[in-house]
Design an enzyme around this catalytic site. Sequence first.
Site, PDB file in Angstrom:
ATOM      1  N   ASN A  11       0.777  -1.028  -0.018  1.00  0.00           N
ATOM      2  CA  ASN A  11       0.078  -0.045  -0.097  1.00  0.00           C
ATOM      3  C   ASN A  11       0.929   1.019  -0.036  1.00  0.00           C
ATOM      4  O   ASN A  11       1.414   1.642   1.050  1.00  0.00           O
ATOM      5  CB  ASN A  11      -0.718  -0.116   1.373  1.00  0.00           C
ATOM      6  N   LYS A  13       0.096   4.411  -0.200  1.00  0.00           N
ATOM      7  CA  LYS A  13      -0.516   5.556   0.255  1.00  0.00           C
ATOM      8  C   LYS A  13      -0.509   6.501  -0.604  1.00  0.00           C
ATOM      9  O   LYS A  13      -0.342   6.415  -1.954  1.00  0.00           O
ATOM     10  CB  LYS A  13      -0.157   5.655   1.640  1.00  0.00           C
ATOM     11  N   HIS A  96      -9.703   1.046   4.709  1.00  0.00           N
ATOM     12  CA  HIS A  96      -8.366   1.163   5.582  1.00  0.00           C
ATOM     13  C   HIS A  96      -8.634   2.099   6.846  1.00  0.00           C
ATOM     14  O   HIS A  96      -9.462   3.274   6.567  1.00  0.00           O
ATOM     15  CB  HIS A  96      -7.247   1.770   4.590  1.00  0.00           C
ATOM     16  N   GLU A  98      -6.996   4.404   7.736  1.00  0.00           N
ATOM     17  CA  GLU A  98      -6.860   5.918   7.337  1.00  0.00           C
ATOM     18  C   GLU A  98      -8.316   6.437   6.654  1.00  0.00           C
ATOM     19  O   GLU A  98      -8.511   7.737   6.802  1.00  0.00           O
ATOM     20  CB  GLU A  98      -5.789   6.028   6.493  1.00  0.00           C
ATOM     21  N   GLU A 168      -5.679  -4.974  10.635  1.00  0.00           N
ATOM     22  CA  GLU A 168      -4.564  -4.142  10.730  1.00  0.00           C
ATOM     23  C   GLU A 168      -4.807  -3.275  12.132  1.00  0.00           C
ATOM     24  O   GLU A 168      -5.678  -2.360  12.178  1.00  0.00           O
ATOM     25  CB  GLU A 168      -4.470  -3.112   9.459  1.00  0.00           C
ATOM     26  N   GLY A 174       2.251   2.378  10.807  1.00  0.00           N
ATOM     27  CA  GLY A 174       3.207   3.119  10.586  1.00  0.00           C
ATOM     28  C   GLY A 174       4.016   3.657  11.785  1.00  0.00           C
ATOM     29  O   GLY A 174       4.606   4.738  12.139  1.00  0.00           O
ATOM     30  N   SER A 214       3.287  -2.331  10.511  1.00  0.00           N
ATOM     31  CA  SER A 214       4.754  -2.396  10.803  1.00  0.00           C
ATOM     32  C   SER A 214       5.249  -3.544  10.106  1.00  0.00           C
ATOM     33  O   SER A 214       6.268  -3.980  10.853  1.00  0.00           O
ATOM     34  CB  SER A 214       4.864  -1.804  12.159  1.00  0.00           C
TER      35      SER A 214
HETATM   36  P1  PGA Z   1       2.607   0.122   7.743  1.00  0.00           P
HETATM   37  O1  PGA Z   1       1.283   0.340   7.144  1.00  0.00           O
HETATM   38  O2  PGA Z   1       3.310  -1.115   7.237  1.00  0.00           O
HETATM   39  O3  PGA Z   1       3.482   1.508   7.406  1.00  0.00           O
HETATM   40  O4  PGA Z   1       2.649   0.230   9.041  1.00  0.00           O
HETATM   41  C1  PGA Z   1       0.397  -0.551   6.767  1.00  0.00           C
HETATM   42  C2  PGA Z   1      -1.026  -0.365   6.293  1.00  0.00           C
HETATM   43  O5  PGA Z   1      -1.353   0.953   6.639  1.00  0.00           O
HETATM   44  O6  PGA Z   1      -1.446  -0.765   5.517  1.00  0.00           O
END
Ligand code: PGA
Length: 256
Positions: A11, A13, A96, A98, A168, A174, A214
């Site tokens: 992803n 983003k 997601h 976000e 997740e 992140g 992560s």
């Molecule tokens: P990350 O994000 O691997 O940077 O923690 C995962 C995601 O948001 O799908």
Amino acid sequence: MTNRMPIVAGNWKMNLGPTEARDFAASILSDLVTVRGVESVLCPPAISLPAVHAVLSGTNVKLGAQNMYYEEKGAFTGEISPTMLQGLADYVILGHSERRTHFGETDDMVNRKAVAAFAHDLRPIVCVGEHLEDRDAGRTERVITSQVYGSLKGLPSNRLDELVVAYEPVWAIGTGRAATPKDAADVAGLIRALLVEMYGAVEASVIRVQYGGSVTTANAATFAAIPDIDGSLVGGASLRPDFAEIARQTLRAKKA
Ligand code: PGA
């Protein structure tokens, strides 16, 4: 043992416009195509989908969108429809955290999007996950249960091999603080049990469940070794040149 195909999705983003996305995809492709037996998916921003599509065309690497709206067309300024993605993307990430946190997406909206994805031959990667306050207050099970029921109801039960559910935990995204393997395994098991309640054991057995939050080359194998987990949804580490290493480690862990 399972015959579910492991799946690792990157992803990106809100990173990499068309030119950068094309160049980055091209730079990791020769490594990525050598990893057979794991489905690898690159999810660039919508505006970069055509550029990455051209790079991936004719390879075993799949293309995913990061979001879409559920209506086919009309007065929805700024949105992208399932008909626009159909034939371009193979997968679409939906719900997601976000999107849920910054853009107000609810389980009901995510569910409508998932239904629309199936109707347009797009494979949904539906994200669920609890916030830290939920976990600290012992509400993880309740939150995941309501997200799974709310987001994943009414899907075609004979096509669930096209569905991917990404667990997740929001506090792991992140932050560099991944879930422990035990916590990831427990919630993946809960998600599977809920899907069995909703769709039946045989129908649900083909659904793939990813862990996300992560994930890096340092821990991908640990998550992939968990029987209920079929791969990972990777954010930050999917923008690094060694993304293929996560797919390779997933394959090794699943074969072991
Ligand atoms: P990350 O994000 O691997 O940077 O923690 C995962 C995601 O948001 O799908």
